[in-house]
Scaffold this motif. Structure first.
Motif, PDB file in Angstrom:
ATOM      1  N   GLU A  88    -106.650  20.560   4.366  1.00 49.73           N
ATOM      2  CA  GLU A  88    -106.646  21.563   3.297  1.00 49.73           C
ATOM      3  C   GLU A  88    -106.966  22.946   3.859  1.00 49.73           C
ATOM      4  O   GLU A  88    -106.335  23.946   3.481  1.00 49.73           O
ATOM      5  CB  GLU A  88    -107.658  21.171   2.223  1.00 49.73           C
ATOM      6  CG  GLU A  88    -107.681  22.116   1.034  1.00 49.73           C
ATOM      7  CD  GLU A  88    -108.692  21.684  -0.010  1.00 49.73           C
ATOM      8  OE1 GLU A  88    -108.936  22.482  -0.937  1.00 49.73           O
ATOM      9  OE2 GLU A  88    -109.237  20.565   0.089  1.00 49.73           O
ATOM     10  N   MET A  89    -107.935  23.028   4.742  1.00 45.45           N
ATOM     11  CA  MET A  89    -108.357  24.302   5.308  1.00 45.45           C
ATOM     12  C   MET A  89    -107.211  24.973   6.088  1.00 45.45           C
ATOM     13  O   MET A  89    -106.997  26.185   5.974  1.00 45.45           O
ATOM     14  CB  MET A  89    -109.547  24.084   6.273  1.00 45.45           C
ATOM     15  CG  MET A  89    -110.052  25.369   6.925  1.00 45.45           C
ATOM     16  SD  MET A  89    -110.948  25.056   8.479  1.00 45.45           S
ATOM     17  CE  MET A  89    -111.978  23.697   8.039  1.00 45.45           C
ATOM     18  N   LEU A  90    -106.441  24.177   6.854  1.00 43.46           N
ATOM     19  CA  LEU A  90    -105.417  24.734   7.760  1.00 43.46           C
ATOM     20  C   LEU A  90    -104.016  24.690   7.159  1.00 43.46           C
ATOM     21  O   LEU A  90    -103.058  25.072   7.840  1.00 43.46           O
ATOM     22  CB  LEU A  90    -105.422  23.948   9.080  1.00 43.46           C
ATOM     23  CG  LEU A  90    -106.735  23.956   9.878  1.00 43.46           C
ATOM     24  CD1 LEU A  90    -106.622  23.029  11.076  1.00 43.46           C
ATOM     25  CD2 LEU A  90    -107.087  25.375  10.320  1.00 43.46           C
ATOM     26  N   ASP A  91    -103.909  24.260   5.912  1.00 40.47           N
ATOM     27  CA  ASP A  91    -102.583  24.014   5.334  1.00 40.47           C
ATOM     28  C   ASP A  91    -101.823  23.044   6.230  1.00 40.47           C
ATOM     29  O   ASP A  91    -100.633  23.211   6.496  1.00 40.47           O
ATOM     30  CB  ASP A  91    -101.805  25.328   5.177  1.00 40.47           C
ATOM     31  CG  ASP A  91    -100.557  25.173   4.320  1.00 40.47           C
ATOM     32  OD1 ASP A  91    -100.449  24.150   3.622  1.00 40.47           O
ATOM     33  OD2 ASP A  91     -99.692  26.067   4.387  1.00 40.47           O
ATOM     34  N   ASN A  92    -102.549  22.080   6.726  1.00 36.49           N
ATOM     35  CA  ASN A  92    -102.086  21.000   7.584  1.00 36.49           C
ATOM     36  C   ASN A  92    -101.742  21.480   9.007  1.00 36.49           C
ATOM     37  O   ASN A  92    -101.221  22.568   9.223  1.00 36.49           O
ATOM     38  CB  ASN A  92    -100.866  20.280   7.016  1.00 36.49           C
ATOM     39  CG  ASN A  92    -101.221  19.440   5.811  1.00 36.49           C
ATOM     40  OD1 ASN A  92    -101.118  19.924   4.675  1.00 36.49           O
ATOM     41  ND2 ASN A  92    -101.659  18.208   6.043  1.00 36.49           N
ATOM     42  N   ILE A  93    -102.041  20.592   9.936  1.00 33.33           N
ATOM     43  CA  ILE A  93    -101.496  20.731  11.297  1.00 33.33           C
ATOM     44  C   ILE A  93    -100.028  20.368  11.216  1.00 33.33           C
ATOM     45  O   ILE A  93     -99.631  19.499  10.437  1.00 33.33           O
ATOM     46  CB  ILE A  93    -102.272  19.826  12.270  1.00 33.33           C
ATOM     47  CG1 ILE A  93    -103.718  20.336  12.412  1.00 33.33           C
ATOM     48  CG2 ILE A  93    -101.593  19.754  13.634  1.00 33.33           C
ATOM     49  CD1 ILE A  93    -104.622  19.436  13.222  1.00 33.33           C
ATOM     50  N   ARG A  94     -99.198  21.037  12.021  1.00 31.45           N
ATOM     51  CA  ARG A  94     -97.752  20.828  11.926  1.00 31.45           C
ATOM     52  C   ARG A  94     -97.195  20.301  13.257  1.00 31.45           C
ATOM     53  O   ARG A  94     -97.796  20.488  14.322  1.00 31.45           O
ATOM     54  CB  ARG A  94     -97.043  22.154  11.613  1.00 31.45           C
ATOM     55  CG  ARG A  94     -97.681  22.981  10.512  1.00 31.45           C
ATOM     56  CD  ARG A  94     -97.594  22.327   9.141  1.00 31.45           C
ATOM     57  NE  ARG A  94     -98.182  23.173   8.107  1.00 31.45           N
ATOM     58  CZ  ARG A  94     -97.505  24.098   7.411  1.00 31.45           C
ATOM     59  NH1 ARG A  94     -96.227  24.318   7.658  1.00 31.45           N
ATOM     60  NH2 ARG A  94     -98.121  24.798   6.479  1.00 31.45           N
ATOM     61  N   LEU A  95     -96.031  19.667  13.201  1.00 29.75           N
ATOM     62  CA  LEU A  95     -95.337  19.288  14.425  1.00 29.75           C
ATOM     63  C   LEU A  95     -95.046  20.558  15.240  1.00 29.75           C
ATOM     64  O   LEU A  95     -94.535  21.542  14.698  1.00 29.75           O
ATOM     65  CB  LEU A  95     -94.034  18.559  14.112  1.00 29.75           C
ATOM     66  CG  LEU A  95     -94.161  17.135  13.540  1.00 29.75           C
ATOM     67  CD1 LEU A  95     -92.784  16.565  13.264  1.00 29.75           C
ATOM     68  CD2 LEU A  95     -94.927  16.229  14.486  1.00 29.75           C
ATOM     69  N   GLY A  96     -95.364  20.501  16.495  1.00 28.69           N
ATOM     70  CA  GLY A  96     -95.223  21.671  17.360  1.00 28.69           C
ATOM     71  C   GLY A  96     -96.545  22.347  17.662  1.00 28.69           C
ATOM     72  O   GLY A  96     -96.627  23.185  18.562  1.00 28.69           O
ATOM     73  N   ASP A  97     -97.599  21.978  16.913  1.00 31.32           N
ATOM     74  CA  ASP A  97     -98.893  22.651  17.090  1.00 31.32           C
ATOM     75  C   ASP A  97     -99.627  22.154  18.339  1.00 31.32           C
ATOM     76  O   ASP A  97     -99.753  20.943  18.568  1.00 31.32           O
ATOM     77  CB  ASP A  97     -99.789  22.420  15.873  1.00 31.32           C
ATOM     78  CG  ASP A  97     -99.473  23.360  14.721  1.00 31.32           C
ATOM     79  OD1 ASP A  97     -98.744  24.343  14.952  1.00 31.32           O
ATOM     80  OD2 ASP A  97     -99.963  23.117  13.600  1.00 31.32           O
ATOM     81  N   VAL A 145    -104.595  30.675  13.577  1.00 32.09           N
ATOM     82  CA  VAL A 145    -103.747  29.666  12.943  1.00 32.09           C
ATOM     83  C   VAL A 145    -102.371  30.300  12.805  1.00 32.09           C
ATOM     84  O   VAL A 145    -102.172  31.205  11.998  1.00 32.09           O
ATOM     85  CB  VAL A 145    -104.288  29.221  11.576  1.00 32.09           C
ATOM     86  CG1 VAL A 145    -103.386  28.139  10.983  1.00 32.09           C
ATOM     87  CG2 VAL A 145    -105.712  28.714  11.696  1.00 32.09           C
ATOM     88  N   TRP A 146    -101.452  29.811  13.617  1.00 28.89           N
ATOM     89  CA  TRP A 146    -100.134  30.449  13.709  1.00 28.89           C
ATOM     90  C   TRP A 146     -99.247  30.117  12.509  1.00 28.89           C
ATOM     91  O   TRP A 146     -99.150  28.974  12.075  1.00 28.89           O
ATOM     92  CB  TRP A 146     -99.455  30.000  15.000  1.00 28.89           C
ATOM     93  CG  TRP A 146     -98.063  30.530  15.185  1.00 28.89           C
ATOM     94  CD1 TRP A 146     -97.713  31.802  15.504  1.00 28.89           C
ATOM     95  CD2 TRP A 146     -96.854  29.776  15.043  1.00 28.89           C
ATOM     96  NE1 TRP A 146     -96.339  31.901  15.580  1.00 28.89           N
ATOM     97  CE2 TRP A 146     -95.787  30.675  15.299  1.00 28.89           C
ATOM     98  CE3 TRP A 146     -96.566  28.451  14.721  1.00 28.89           C
ATOM     99  CZ2 TRP A 146     -94.460  30.271  15.265  1.00 28.89           C
ATOM    100  CZ3 TRP A 146     -95.247  28.044  14.678  1.00 28.89           C
ATOM    101  CH2 TRP A 146     -94.210  28.956  14.938  1.00 28.89           C
ATOM    102  N   ASN A 147     -98.645  31.159  11.949  1.00 34.09           N
ATOM    103  CA  ASN A 147     -97.578  31.025  10.961  1.00 34.09           C
ATOM    104  C   ASN A 147     -98.030  30.418   9.635  1.00 34.09           C
ATOM    105  O   ASN A 147     -97.257  29.791   8.926  1.00 34.09           O
ATOM    106  CB  ASN A 147     -96.426  30.181  11.535  1.00 34.09           C
ATOM    107  CG  ASN A 147     -95.090  30.582  10.930  1.00 34.09           C
ATOM    108  OD1 ASN A 147     -94.927  31.712  10.466  1.00 34.09           O
ATOM    109  ND2 ASN A 147     -94.139  29.665  10.934  1.00 34.09           N
ATOM    110  N   ARG A 148     -99.315  30.576   9.305  1.00 34.66           N
ATOM    111  CA  ARG A 148     -99.801  30.197   7.970  1.00 34.66           C
ATOM    112  C   ARG A 148    -101.074  30.980   7.694  1.00 34.66           C
ATOM    113  O   ARG A 148    -101.792  31.345   8.636  1.00 34.66           O
ATOM    114  CB  ARG A 148    -100.007  28.684   7.864  1.00 34.66           C
ATOM    115  CG  ARG A 148    -101.121  28.099   8.698  1.00 34.66           C
ATOM    116  CD  ARG A 148    -100.816  26.682   9.144  1.00 34.66           C
ATOM    117  NE  ARG A 148    -100.047  26.673  10.381  1.00 34.66           N
ATOM    118  CZ  ARG A 148    -100.050  25.669  11.257  1.00 34.66           C
ATOM    119  NH1 ARG A 148    -100.732  24.576  11.003  1.00 34.66           N
ATOM    120  NH2 ARG A 148     -99.359  25.727  12.345  1.00 34.66           N
ATOM    121  N   ASN A 149    -101.313  31.230   6.432  1.00 32.94           N
ATOM    122  CA  ASN A 149    -102.472  32.054   6.080  1.00 32.94           C
ATOM    123  C   ASN A 149    -102.883  31.718   4.639  1.00 32.94           C
ATOM    124  O   ASN A 149    -102.115  31.891   3.695  1.00 32.94           O
ATOM    125  CB  ASN A 149    -102.121  33.540   6.191  1.00 32.94           C
ATOM    126  CG  ASN A 149    -103.331  34.432   6.000  1.00 32.94           C
ATOM    127  OD1 ASN A 149    -104.471  33.955   6.018  1.00 32.94           O
ATOM    128  ND2 ASN A 149    -103.099  35.714   5.812  1.00 32.94           N
TER     129      ASN A 149
END
Length: 859
Positions: free
Chosen positions: A16-25, A181-185
């Motif tokens: 919830e805090m990071l708007d999920n970890i994503r593939l590529g992270d 945190v790249w590409n999300r805020n």
């Protein structure tokens, strides 16, 4: 799966805090202890296994394992002690094997700093590994210990990774604050959070008291940090200096300095500890640009100078001091990484790309840019030399080691160092680029492959030396220079003591002593009788003498090769007498023709007749031989003055490979009709018997008549033959006109070592019709290549030294050149390539006799 797809981390609050970890992270966790990292890693592992992910633990750290073996987890172990490149390539190969959508847990990045000694290389590893993981849509967790690394290293990691998360623990609580945190805020994403790992909840800290306690905890952690303004390499040296000032210099500290900065070779390590003092190490570090090792050439030079100064203190007045600088090997890889060359570098490391990717990488290395901080250090270096000519020399990991000389394989570049500061900087940077690019030279690649070194870590350091010499009008050069050997492999006279040492010496820059110069002959002097010439008549002494001189032209800012006659007017008489002699016979002839003039020729006779000088040179070679426990070769310069005083500058020293242990060989009786050639006192190499699979003959007249601008094509044909028979496992005996490897095609075939590396023997063939003359150029880089490769080296003369040479001995055998090189029709008549059955060559070094032919009862 789709790139940037959300995944579950095993902690709902973190998701919830990071708007999920994503593939590529790539997720870097900055922690105080690895237990803090495990608080987030273990849930991640459980979730990945439950979701059926391809989960891999990359194990390489010097700490306890972060994960235990369990179903659904692959564990691969790697050895970071193998060096940056080998380790990084092995990691990359495993990532390639695992492919897309894999999940990774890496050991602590900080453990790499412990092994490689620098934050810089740890950062370089991450900078090349992280983007590759991103391309493959993986998820990777990396721990990084807080306060252990420089701000610069952490900044490079932050700039490269997708997520950087700061973890603290204290008072029974676990805190997490995202730093990137790249590409999300999300609102409040970058505020500190408190994490409950039992429930998986992460709560934002909003109240003044909770925030105050968090920042107090963070402040306490920062107070425990090391000085992060410096790389760990510099912090280590600063601590060592401090301890030394307080009277302590531990063996552990010394071992770490030697291993990280000088050499990993146990034999050299032992000798360095014997002769170096703590201040020597600190002086070395003060003169380094960047971090890492200084390489084999620099290490050998420094060790040799310490040995000589310790064991020959009575000659201190005759020894020129040095003020060299060193560009550390880490700068080389940083340059590759910073200029986006790593992918090409990896491709070149493969079997398929070893040769094919070398040229693209060489071009990339020639066109890169240096980081701003390195450029500033280059400026400071040039300001120190302030207009003095310098030479930028290769000093790789493997160079100048036991059994691996790499003689002439990598570049050295003179910088005359005249002009504006920006012009000097540009020339210097180009020189360093040239040295870096020479790692991809074809001869260097062939040399490494032939010696089984193609997969070893070969970083390039750089040695920067002030050129020893004096200004002579517009020109700058030393009075003399050359190479020296503690043991000679070539018996030039019957009564010669081969253990007395030998000098190869020229006037001017020493380049003419190590190359195969056109129509020039450096002076060879055996140190048992150094003033004795190989030639009895003045005419022969003149004929086989040095005609040209290499100089640095300060007016044109470049190195030049000039005829000695053209610089005579700028030289004082005392210098001429020191390195030259008059040819009174030639002068008499000119007088009879009413064309009298003084006729001088270079032979360094007066210098070699100076027993003080030659005794010192012999003692240098002897003590180095004794300490190394191995024959050595050195490079040196000599400066002299009008009163006859001299100063020697020892600029290089390396163990000399002298071939396999020889002895005697019994040459069988061979019928005259079965003898290809027989030589007397015309070969170099160990005694032995060689089976010859292939004979390649180049017709001297055919080569002579071949167009001058096409002669390099002959070298290309040799390279094709070399590669062809290497693949078949067959060894070549090459019979070639004139001087092999000369820079002047009119004197012989201008090959590099790469074109002849598969030979078992090479004979230079004289031919009076075409004017070709062999030169057994003892001491040249080409000669050292042949010695190290155990390639027999001989000369076929048109006189008593060649009792037998049957040029058409193989006329009845099939010529395979047409089949191997069908596209080289213009050379069909020039080349004869045959595969004789049962042909042997014997060399008896003790008796000076060589025979090649068909023995009786030998298949």
């Amino acid at each position: 799966m789709a790139a940037f797809e959300r995944i579950l981390s095993g902690s709902s609050g973190l998701d919830e805090m990071l708007d999920n970890i994503r593939l590529g992270d790539n997720v870097v966790w900055q922690v105080t202890t690895l237990e803090e990292f495990q608080c987030f890693t273990l849930p991640f592992v459980r979730q990945a296994i439950a979701d059926g992910r391809n989960l891999i633990y990359m194990r390489f750290g010097n700490h306890e394992p972060l994960l235990s073996p369990q179903p659904g987890l692959k564990i691969y172990e790697f050895d970071s002690n193998e060096g940056f490149e080998t380790f990084t390539v092995n990691i990359r190969n495993r990532i390639t094997e695992e492919g897309f959508d894999a999940f990774y847990v890496f050991d602590s990045l900080s453990s790499l700093q412990s092994v490689w000694y620098t934050d810089l290389m740890m950062g370089n590893f991450f900078r090349v590994t992280c983007p590759y993981l991103f391309i493959l849509d993986t998820v990777a967790y990396f721990p990084l210990l807080r306060g252990r690394h420089s701000y610069d290293a952490v900044a490079k990691i932050r700039d490269t990774t997708q997520l950087l998360l700061d973890v603290h623990s204290g008072n029974g609580k676990l805190y997490l604050q995202p730093l990137k945190v790249w590409n999300r805020n999300l609102p409040e994403m970058f505020l500190p959070h408190i994490c409950n790992m039992e429930t998986g909840e992460c709560t934002t800290l909003r109240g003044g008291i909770p925030l105050s306690r968090y920042y107090q905890l963070a402040d306490e952690a920062e107070a425990e940090s090391q000085d992060q303004n410096l790389d760990s390499y510099d912090r280590f040296f600063a601590l060592a200096r401090l301890e030394y000032k307080h009277g302590t210099f531990s063996e552990e500290t010394e071992d770490q300095i030697i291993e990280s900065t000088m050499t990993k070779d146990a034999r050299l390590h032992e000798r360095i500890k014997q002769y170096f003092k703590p201040k020597d190490y600190f002086k070395l570090r003060d003169r380094m640009v960047g971090s890492g090792a200084i390489g084999g050439k620099a290490c050998g030079m420094l060790l040799a100078r310490r040995i000589v100064s310790t064991l020959l203190p009575e000659y201190a007045a005759y020894t020129e001091p040095h003020d060299s600088f060193y560009i550390g090997s880490d700068v080389f890889y940083t340059y590759i990484v910073s200029n986006g060359c790593w992918k090409t570098r990896i491709a070149q490391r493969t079997k398929e790309g070893y040769y094919s990717e070398a040229e693209p990488l060489r071009q990339a290395l020639l066109s890169g840019e240096f980081p701003a901080d390195i450029r500033e250090k280059f400026r400071a270096l040039l300001e120190y030399y302030s207009g003095s000519p310098i030479i930028v020399r290769s000093s790789s990991f493997l160079e100048d080691g036991f059994n691996n000389a790499f003689a002439g394989k990598y570049e050295s570049v003179f910088c005359v160092n005249q002009g504006t500061p920006e012009e000097c900087l540009e020339a210097f940077e180009d020189a360093v680029r040239t040295v870096y690019a020479s790692t991809m030279d074809l001869s260097a690649l062939e040399y490494r492959r032939q010696r089984g070194l193609e997969n070893q870590d070969e970083q390039m350091a750089v040695l920067v030396q002030r050129v020893s010499g004096a200004f002579w009008g517009d020109y700058y050069f030393p009075a003399a220079a050359g190479v020296g050997y503690s043991h000679s492999l070539y018996r030039m006279r019957k009564d010669m003591d081969m253990s007395a040492g030998l000098l190869r010496i020229v006037a001017g820059l020493g380049t003419r002593a190590v190359d195969r110069p056109e129509n020039d002959y450096p002076r060879l002097a055996s140190l048992d009788r150094p003033a004795v010439s190989l030639y009895s008549s003045v005419a022969d002494k003149h004929r086989y003498s040095q005609r040209n001189i290499d100089v640095l032209d300060v007016s044109d800012n470049q190195i030049k090769t000039l005829t000695f006659d053209s610089v005579m007017d700028q030289l004082p008489l005392w210098y001429k007498k020191a390195v030259m002699e008059r040819d009174y016979e030639a002068e008499a002839t000119l007088k009879r023709l009413n064309r009298w003039r003084q006729v001088w020729f270079i032979n360094c006779q007066k210098l070699l007749a100076n027993r003080e000088f030659t005794t010192y040179m012999q003692k240098i070679l002897q003590v180095l031989d004794e300490v190394y426990g191995n024959p050595v070769d050195i490079e040196y310069t000599v400066n002299i003055d009008e009163e006859g005083e001299f100063a020697v500058n020892l600029v290089q020293c390396r163990p000399l490979y002298t071939g396999a242990e020889g002895g005697t060989v019994q040459i069988p009786e061979i019928a005259r009709k079965d003898t290809f050639f027989s030589l007397k006192d015309s070969s170099m190499g160990d005694s032995g018997e060689i089976r010859v699979d292939v004979v390649v003959q180049i017709d001297p007249i055919g080569y002579y008549e071949y167009p001058y601008n096409m002669k390099p094509k002959v070298a290309e044909a040799l390279r094709k033959l070399n590669l062809y028979y290497r693949e078949l496992g067959k060894k070549i005996l090459l019979m070639t006109p004139g001087r092999i490897g000369t820079s002047s095609p009119e004197l012989g075939v201008p090959v590099t070592f790469a074109a002849i590396s598969n030979c078992c023997g090479i004979c230079e063939v004289s031919d009076n019709r075409a004017g070709y003359m062999p030169e057994l150029s003892y001491g040249s880089h080409m000669f050292q290549d042949l010695v190290e490769a155990d390639i027999f080296y001989g000369a076929v003369w048109n006189d008593h030294r060649t009792p037998v040479y049957e040029e058409n001995f193989f006329a009845g055998l099939e010529n395979h050149f047409v089949d191997i090189c069908p596209d080289m029709e213009s050379m069909f008549a020039m080349f004869r390539v045959v595969e004789p059955e049962g042909l042997y060559c014997w060399n008896d070094a003790k008796e000076g006799r060589t025979v090649c032919g068909y023995p009786k009862n030998r298949s």
